[in-house]
Write a protein that holds these residues in place. Structure first.
Motif, PDB file in Angstrom:
ATOM      1  N   VAL A 172       0.833  -1.204   0.000  1.00  0.00           N
ATOM      2  CA  VAL A 172       0.000   0.000   0.000  1.00  0.00           C
ATOM      3  C   VAL A 172       0.872   1.259   0.000  1.00  0.00           C
ATOM      4  O   VAL A 172       0.583   2.236  -0.714  1.00  0.00           O
ATOM      5  CB  VAL A 172      -0.950  -0.001   1.213  1.00  0.00           C
ATOM      6  CG1 VAL A 172      -1.670   1.341   1.328  1.00  0.00           C
ATOM      7  CG2 VAL A 172      -1.963  -1.128   1.091  1.00  0.00           C
ATOM      8  N   SER A 173       1.940   1.235   0.779  1.00  0.00           N
ATOM      9  CA  SER A 173       2.835   2.404   0.827  1.00  0.00           C
ATOM     10  C   SER A 173       3.443   2.692  -0.544  1.00  0.00           C
ATOM     11  O   SER A 173       3.511   3.851  -0.981  1.00  0.00           O
ATOM     12  CB  SER A 173       3.955   2.170   1.846  1.00  0.00           C
ATOM     13  OG  SER A 173       3.437   2.088   3.154  1.00  0.00           O
ATOM     14  N   GLU A 174       3.860   1.646  -1.224  1.00  0.00           N
ATOM     15  CA  GLU A 174       4.431   1.825  -2.562  1.00  0.00           C
ATOM     16  C   GLU A 174       3.365   2.291  -3.549  1.00  0.00           C
ATOM     17  O   GLU A 174       3.611   3.161  -4.390  1.00  0.00           O
ATOM     18  CB  GLU A 174       5.026   0.496  -3.037  1.00  0.00           C
ATOM     19  CG  GLU A 174       5.692   0.547  -4.397  1.00  0.00           C
ATOM     20  CD  GLU A 174       6.952   1.414  -4.416  1.00  0.00           C
ATOM     21  OE1 GLU A 174       7.292   1.952  -5.497  1.00  0.00           O
ATOM     22  OE2 GLU A 174       7.575   1.559  -3.344  1.00  0.00           O
ATOM     23  N   TYR A 175       2.180   1.729  -3.409  1.00  0.00           N
ATOM     24  CA  TYR A 175       1.076   2.076  -4.302  1.00  0.00           C
ATOM     25  C   TYR A 175       0.717   3.557  -4.174  1.00  0.00           C
ATOM     26  O   TYR A 175       0.414   4.222  -5.176  1.00  0.00           O
ATOM     27  CB  TYR A 175      -0.123   1.194  -3.960  1.00  0.00           C
ATOM     28  CG  TYR A 175      -1.369   1.464  -4.767  1.00  0.00           C
ATOM     29  CD1 TYR A 175      -1.519   0.961  -6.051  1.00  0.00           C
ATOM     30  CD2 TYR A 175      -2.433   2.203  -4.216  1.00  0.00           C
ATOM     31  CE1 TYR A 175      -2.675   1.190  -6.782  1.00  0.00           C
ATOM     32  CE2 TYR A 175      -3.584   2.429  -4.941  1.00  0.00           C
ATOM     33  CZ  TYR A 175      -3.700   1.930  -6.224  1.00  0.00           C
ATOM     34  OH  TYR A 175      -4.845   2.165  -6.947  1.00  0.00           O
ATOM     35  N   LYS A 176       0.750   4.073  -2.961  1.00  0.00           N
ATOM     36  CA  LYS A 176       0.373   5.466  -2.726  1.00  0.00           C
ATOM     37  C   LYS A 176       1.328   6.459  -3.370  1.00  0.00           C
ATOM     38  O   LYS A 176       0.984   7.641  -3.538  1.00  0.00           O
ATOM     39  CB  LYS A 176       0.278   5.743  -1.219  1.00  0.00           C
ATOM     40  CG  LYS A 176      -0.948   5.135  -0.559  1.00  0.00           C
ATOM     41  CD  LYS A 176      -0.969   5.457   0.934  1.00  0.00           C
ATOM     42  CE  LYS A 176      -2.237   4.918   1.591  1.00  0.00           C
ATOM     43  NZ  LYS A 176      -2.265   5.201   3.053  1.00  0.00           N
ATOM     44  N   THR A 177       2.503   6.000  -3.709  1.00  0.00           N
ATOM     45  CA  THR A 177       3.471   6.906  -4.360  1.00  0.00           C
ATOM     46  C   THR A 177       3.176   7.073  -5.843  1.00  0.00           C
ATOM     47  O   THR A 177       3.752   7.954  -6.494  1.00  0.00           O
ATOM     48  CB  THR A 177       4.908   6.375  -4.196  1.00  0.00           C
ATOM     49  OG1 THR A 177       5.055   5.149  -4.936  1.00  0.00           O
ATOM     50  CG2 THR A 177       5.246   6.125  -2.741  1.00  0.00           C
ATOM     51  N   LEU A 178       2.295   6.220  -6.373  1.00  0.00           N
ATOM     52  CA  LEU A 178       1.971   6.300  -7.794  1.00  0.00           C
ATOM     53  C   LEU A 178       0.945   7.405  -8.035  1.00  0.00           C
ATOM     54  O   LEU A 178       0.040   7.608  -7.220  1.00  0.00           O
ATOM     55  CB  LEU A 178       1.415   4.958  -8.281  1.00  0.00           C
ATOM     56  CG  LEU A 178       2.334   3.747  -8.068  1.00  0.00           C
ATOM     57  CD1 LEU A 178       1.614   2.469  -8.472  1.00  0.00           C
ATOM     58  CD2 LEU A 178       3.626   3.910  -8.857  1.00  0.00           C
ATOM     59  N   PRO A 179       1.073   8.119  -9.131  1.00  0.00           N
ATOM     60  CA  PRO A 179       0.147   9.227  -9.399  1.00  0.00           C
ATOM     61  C   PRO A 179      -1.214   8.751  -9.915  1.00  0.00           C
ATOM     62  O   PRO A 179      -1.312   7.741 -10.612  1.00  0.00           O
ATOM     63  CB  PRO A 179       0.883  10.032 -10.478  1.00  0.00           C
ATOM     64  CG  PRO A 179       1.724   9.010 -11.194  1.00  0.00           C
ATOM     65  CD  PRO A 179       2.131   8.010 -10.151  1.00  0.00           C
ATOM     66  N   PHE A 180      -2.235   9.474  -9.529  1.00  0.00           N
ATOM     67  CA  PHE A 180      -3.583   9.304 -10.087  1.00  0.00           C
ATOM     68  C   PHE A 180      -4.139   7.885  -9.909  1.00  0.00           C
ATOM     69  O   PHE A 180      -4.708   7.295 -10.830  1.00  0.00           O
ATOM     70  CB  PHE A 180      -3.597   9.675 -11.578  1.00  0.00           C
ATOM     71  CG  PHE A 180      -2.972  10.994 -11.878  1.00  0.00           C
ATOM     72  CD1 PHE A 180      -3.524  12.179 -11.398  1.00  0.00           C
ATOM     73  CD2 PHE A 180      -1.798  11.066 -12.633  1.00  0.00           C
ATOM     74  CE1 PHE A 180      -2.934  13.402 -11.675  1.00  0.00           C
ATOM     75  CE2 PHE A 180      -1.204  12.282 -12.904  1.00  0.00           C
ATOM     76  CZ  PHE A 180      -1.774  13.453 -12.413  1.00  0.00           C
ATOM     77  N   VAL A 181      -3.970   7.346  -8.720  1.00  0.00           N
ATOM     78  CA  VAL A 181      -4.523   6.005  -8.450  1.00  0.00           C
ATOM     79  C   VAL A 181      -5.574   6.125  -7.345  1.00  0.00           C
ATOM     80  O   VAL A 181      -5.451   6.955  -6.437  1.00  0.00           O
ATOM     81  CB  VAL A 181      -3.424   5.004  -8.022  1.00  0.00           C
ATOM     82  CG1 VAL A 181      -2.468   4.738  -9.173  1.00  0.00           C
ATOM     83  CG2 VAL A 181      -2.683   5.487  -6.782  1.00  0.00           C
TER      84      VAL A 181
END
Length: 249
Positions: free
Chosen positions: A192-201
């Protein structure tokens, strides 16, 4: 179970095995159908003087064997993980983001999380044994009649009704602890932490405990239905297990 009941049940099974595989279930159905208004103690059959009460006891013993088989099968290493029928996949929201997460190097973490979800279910499954035994011990003659006369999954439905809520609650602390102990929570938090760094998700939210409980119970009842089918369709196979349990043969 006293010796009289054991001998009566044994008589029924031995006679049944000599006249065809379906005779045990068919005989039980016929006897219980004809037991309306008859005292369990006095209602008897021509097969070993078997009373309706004793016949219901035989059904309970068969279900004890069947539910024990399910718990033993699933509550062990790879009981869920290696079984394609009940293997627990990643939650739907994570599945939807899987392609994106793999592009940023999270493929191994996703595989790891899936493995740990299955391990948690395997660890929690033994909690079901006592609940099954309680449900069987409270089964009445009327319950036995409904199972004999009901659809193919009547016994499975009986257990679902009796223990669906209690089973989930019994598994909850074990699942929660297991998810933490096997590292599933930590792996999920990292994803989740890595996912949150992605834009526009969109947000990625799932309750791992609730999800694993639901899938774990689905797996237990899936195999319970198969055990019930074996009792109905191939009584000779179940009889062997039952006789071993009752008489040590």
């Amino acid at each position: 179970m006293n010796n009289k009941v054991k001998l009566a049940i044994l008589s029924l099974f031995l006679v049944s095995s000599s006249v065809g595989a379906a005779s045990w279930w068919d005989t039980g159905k016929q006897l219980l159908e004809g037991a309306t208004g008859t005292s369990p103690q006095s209602a008897a059959t021509a097969v070993g003087d078997l009373s309706v009460e004793e016949l219901a006891s035989g059904l309970k013993e068969a279900l004890r064997v069947g539910t024990g088989n399910v718990v033993s099968r699933l509550g062990t290493t790879d009981g869920f993980l290696a079984d394609e029928q009940i293997h627990i996949p990643l939650p739907a929201q994570i599945q939807q983001a899987k392609g994106l997460l793999e592009t940023v190097g999270m493929g191994a973490s996703l595989t790891d999380l899936e493995t740990r979800l299955n391990r948690a279910a395997e660890a929690a499954t033994p909690q079901a044994k006592a609940l099954f035994l309680d449900a069987i011990s409270t089964m009445t003659i009327d319950d036995a009649k409904k199972i004999y006369n009901g659809p193919e999954d009547a016994a499975t439905s009986y257990f679902r009704e009796k223990m669906n809520g209690p089973l989930g609650e019994a598994m909850r602390p074990v699942i929660a602890d297991s998810l933490s102990q096997v590292g599933a929570v930590q792996v999920y938090d990292g994803i989740v932490s890595e996912y949150k760094t992605l834009p526009f998700v969109p947000d990625l939210k799932t309750n791992l405990t609730d999800y694993t409980i639901e899938k774990g119970m689905d797996g237990i009842f899936y195999y319970l239905a198969r055990e019930e089918a074996a009792i109905r369709q191939d009584p000779a196979k179940q009889t062997t297990a039952l006789l071993k349990k009752l008489f040590g043969h």
